[in-house]
Scaffold this motif. Structure first.
Motif, PDB file in Angstrom:
ATOM      1  N   HIS A 199      -9.540   8.956 -43.268  1.00 52.90           N
ATOM      2  CA  HIS A 199      -8.288   9.614 -42.871  1.00 52.90           C
ATOM      3  C   HIS A 199      -7.717   8.949 -41.616  1.00 52.90           C
ATOM      4  O   HIS A 199      -6.544   8.564 -41.583  1.00 52.90           O
ATOM      5  CB  HIS A 199      -8.564  11.104 -42.631  1.00 52.90           C
ATOM      6  N   HIS A 203      -4.320   6.219 -40.802  1.00 56.71           N
ATOM      7  CA  HIS A 203      -3.279   6.398 -39.779  1.00 56.71           C
ATOM      8  C   HIS A 203      -2.954   5.090 -39.054  1.00 56.71           C
ATOM      9  O   HIS A 203      -1.918   4.988 -38.401  1.00 56.71           O
ATOM     10  CB  HIS A 203      -3.701   7.456 -38.755  1.00 56.71           C
ATOM     11  N   HIS A 209       1.658  12.201 -41.733  1.00 60.29           N
ATOM     12  CA  HIS A 209       1.043  12.736 -42.946  1.00 60.29           C
ATOM     13  C   HIS A 209       2.041  12.709 -44.107  1.00 60.29           C
ATOM     14  O   HIS A 209       2.248  13.707 -44.785  1.00 60.29           O
ATOM     15  CB  HIS A 209       0.502  14.150 -42.699  1.00 60.29           C
ATOM     16  N   PHE A 213       1.084   8.132 -46.731  1.00 64.59           N
ATOM     17  CA  PHE A 213      -0.223   8.276 -46.104  1.00 64.59           C
ATOM     18  C   PHE A 213      -1.236   8.813 -47.120  1.00 64.59           C
ATOM     19  O   PHE A 213      -2.326   8.253 -47.290  1.00 64.59           O
ATOM     20  CB  PHE A 213      -0.136   9.225 -44.895  1.00 64.59           C
TER      21      PHE A 213
HETATM   22 ZN   LIG Z   1      -4.168  12.923 -39.844  1.00 69.46          ZN
END
Ligand SMILES: [Zn+2]
Length: 241
Positions: A199, A203, A209, A213
Motif C-alpha cells: 500500500h 503511494h 487513494h 492507486f
Molecule cells: Zn494510503
C-alpha cells in the motif's frame, strides 16, 4: 467431555452438556470466559453434535474473537510471565527470566517470548520487549520490501524505510518518498505486513487513494481487501502495546 474441531487455522473446543429431554434441540452457547458449551439431548450422537458445531463454527469463532478483543481491551497489558504477545499473527506467552548478571535481551523459543533481565521490574521488561519488536520489525520490513520489490516493475529504486510507532496508523508515505511503517505491524500476520508495505509503496507512484492507486495495488496484491479487513480487526489489539 471436551471435543475439538478445526475451523480455518483455529481450533474450536467445546463441551457437551447432556440434557435429559427429548424435546430439547441441540443448542450452542459461548460464555464470556470463552467456554463453548453444547446442550444436547441424551440420545443425540456425537457425530450429530459435531455437525451442529461445524455448521455454526463461523458464528462461534466470531463470538470467541469478540471475547478475546474485549479482554485485550479491558486488561492493561502487563509485562509479567504469562501475558500474551503477538508476533507475525501468532500468540506467544511472555516468560520473564530474572538473573542479576543479565544485560537484558529477548528471544522467541517455542511458544514463548523469553526475556532475560537483571530484575523483573515491569518498566524494564517492557523496554526489552519493545527493543525486540523493533529489531524484528526492522529486519522483516527490509526483507519483505526487497522481496516484494522484485515483482514491482515500475519501482526504480528501493525507498528508504523509517520505523515510527503510531497510535492509529500502520504506515504512511511521505511526499519525499520515505515509507514509514509502524513497528507494531510485526505483530500482524505476514500477509497483512505485505499489504501495508505494498500500500505504501504504491503511494510512491500515486500519492492519493484514487482509482489508479487501487488498480496499482490490486495488480500487486489481488486479495488486498481481505488482508486489510483482517488487519482492521486486529488494530485494537495490536496497536495498543
Ligand atoms: Zn494510503
Amino acid at each position: 467431555m471436551r471435543h475439538c474441531l478445526q475451523y480455518g487455522d483455529e481450533e474450536i473446543c467445546y463441551q457437551v452438556n447432556r440434557v435429559d429431554s427429548r424435546k430439547q434441540k441441540i443448542s450452542i452457547h459461548v460464555y464470556p470466559d470463552g467456554t463453548v458449551q453444547v446442550d444436547a439431548p441424551t440420545d443425540a450422537d456425537l457425530v450429530g453434535i459435531f455437525d451442529a458445531v461445524r455448521v455454526r463454527a463461523r458464528w462461534i469463532s466470531k463470538r470467541l474473537e469478540e471475547i478475546r478483543k474485549r479482554n485485550l481491551h479491558v486488561l492493561p497489558r502487563e509485562y509479567v510471565s504469562g501475558e500474551s504477545y503477538f508476533y507475525l499473527g501468532r500468540r506467544y506467552l511472555l516468560k520473564v527470566n530474572e538473573n542479576p548478571g543479565e544485560v537484558g535481551r529477548a528471544k522467541l523459543t517455542g511458544r514463548y517470548l523469553q526475556v532475560f533481565a537483571p530484575t523483573a521490574e515491569q518498566a524494564l521488561i517492557k523496554r526489552f520487549v519493545k527493543v525486540w519488536y523493533r529489531a524484528r520489525a526492522k529486519e522483516l520490513f527490509a526483507r519483505r520490501l526487497s522481496e516484494l520489490a522484485e515483482q514491482i516493475v515500475w519501482l526504480r529504486e528501493m525507498p528508504p524505510v523509517k520505523l515510527l510507532t503510531m497510535r492509529i496508523q500502520w504506515g504512511s508515505c511521505s511526499p519525499s518518498g520515505v515509507v514509514v511503517l509502524n513497528p507494531n505491524l510485526v505483530k500482524a500476520p505476514r500477509e497483512c505486513v505485505d499489504y501495508v508495505i505494498l500500500h505504501e509503496v504504491c503511494h510512491l507512484k500515486e500519492h492519493n487513494h484514487s482509482h489508479k492507486f487501487y488498480r496499482l495495488l490490486t495488480e500487486l496484491m489481488p486479495d488486498w481487501e481481505r488482508h486489510k479487513l483482517r488487519l482492521d480487526g486486529l488494530a485494537e489489539a495490536l496497536l495498543n502495546d
